[in-house]
Design an enzyme around this catalytic site. Structure first.
Site, PDB file in Angstrom:
ATOM      1  N   TYR A  38      20.063  72.909  46.251  1.00  0.00           N
ATOM      2  CA  TYR A  38      21.068  71.916  46.637  1.00  0.00           C
ATOM      3  C   TYR A  38      20.687  70.540  46.098  1.00  0.00           C
ATOM      4  O   TYR A  38      21.508  69.834  45.501  1.00  0.00           O
ATOM      5  CB  TYR A  38      21.188  71.868  48.155  1.00  0.00           C
ATOM      6  N   SER A  88      24.315  63.244  46.819  1.00  0.00           N
ATOM      7  CA  SER A  88      23.552  63.250  48.066  1.00  0.00           C
ATOM      8  C   SER A  88      22.227  62.548  47.834  1.00  0.00           C
ATOM      9  O   SER A  88      21.636  62.639  46.746  1.00  0.00           O
ATOM     10  CB  SER A  88      23.289  64.675  48.541  1.00  0.00           C
TER      11      SER A  88
END
Length: 262
Positions: free
Chosen positions: A153, A140
């Site tokens: 995350y 990501s």
């Protein structure tokens, strides 16, 4: 004609994983789909087998559960037909770090990092021995931007990027291609896991666009593919700046700016 390798895709019941399944089925690859939701995978498999004429196996598994994950690891080690791993399974959490329950954080870290690295480790030796194959790790852009306010995350996705780049350096000479794909906001169910209504966000990429772009990078054998980054020169400059620092790390004394009285 060269036989096309089977592709194993995790998180394959919906979203990015399902889109990868559709694209590789269209390319004539047999598939192994891995996810927790067997019903969804079954519906997807029935459609793709009918439309593309490929063979699709389903493995129902929660990759956080070691007892269920071990079967997927064994399949990757032992099934010589599998030549491509799409390491897509992942999750996110809502709230700030201090608001998140530690057990939820532990599950996120296990799925986003431990499971991913174990699956890569299961297949990599066999691919290296064969001198061919590919590992695609879905990271990501958040892994590059702590400013997005997703500390755990984002840290897991920074792990995915580092792992992918390091594996690429180690395995490329043995014929194994490793790609890190770094999406930004993409219309998937992960937003619901974080308690966010994706329709309230701007600049959200559609899954099909994301995967199509990622596959262009795959076909070009890019080590890192960032579909939302329009100015590719920024990534080139970022990498050049990072690599320029490396020779400076091997020093026997601290930098002058850290000396007392400096």
């Amino acid at each position: 004609m060269t036989e096309k390798p089977t592709v194993l895709i995790t998180g394959a019941s919906t979203g990015i994983g399902a889109a990868y399944a559709e694209r590789f089925a269209r390319r004539g690859h047999d598939l192994v789909l891995v996810a927790r939701n067997a019903a969804r995978m079954g519906t997807l498999a029935d459609r793709l087998q009918r439309d593309a004429g490929v063979t699709i196996d389903i493995m129902k598994a929660d990759l956080v559960n070691p007892a269920e994950r071990v079967a997927v690891e064994a399949r990757l080690r032992d099934d010589v037909q599998i030549g491509i791993l799409i390491n897509n399974a992942g999750t996110s959490l809502g709230g700030t770090f201090i608001e998140q329950a530690v057990d939820d954080v532990d599950r996120l870290v296990t799925l986003n990092t431990t499971a991913l690295v174990r699956l890569a480790h299961a297949i990599a030796p066999r691919l290296a021995q064969a001198g061919k194959g590919a590992i695609v790790n879905i990271g990501s852009a958040v892994g590059l931007a702590p400013e997005f306010g997703m500390p755990v995350y984002g840290a897991t996705k920074a792990f995915v990027l580092h792992l992918s780049q390091a594996l690429s350096l180690q395995l490329a000479s043995q014929g194994v291609y490793v790609q890190a794909v770094l999406p930004a906001a993409t219309r998937t169910e992960i937003w619901g896991h974080a308690g966010v209504d994706v329709d309230t966000l701007s600049g959200v990429m559609e899954v099909d666009d994301l995967v199509d772009a990622a596959l262009v990078g795959f076909d070009r054998r890019e080590p890192v593919t960032i579909p939302p980054l329009h100015n590719g020169g920024q990534w080139t400059d970022f990498e050049a700046a990072r690599q320029a620092m490396i020779p400076g790390f091997a020093q026997s004394r601290p930098a002058d700016r850290y000396l007392a009285g400096a």
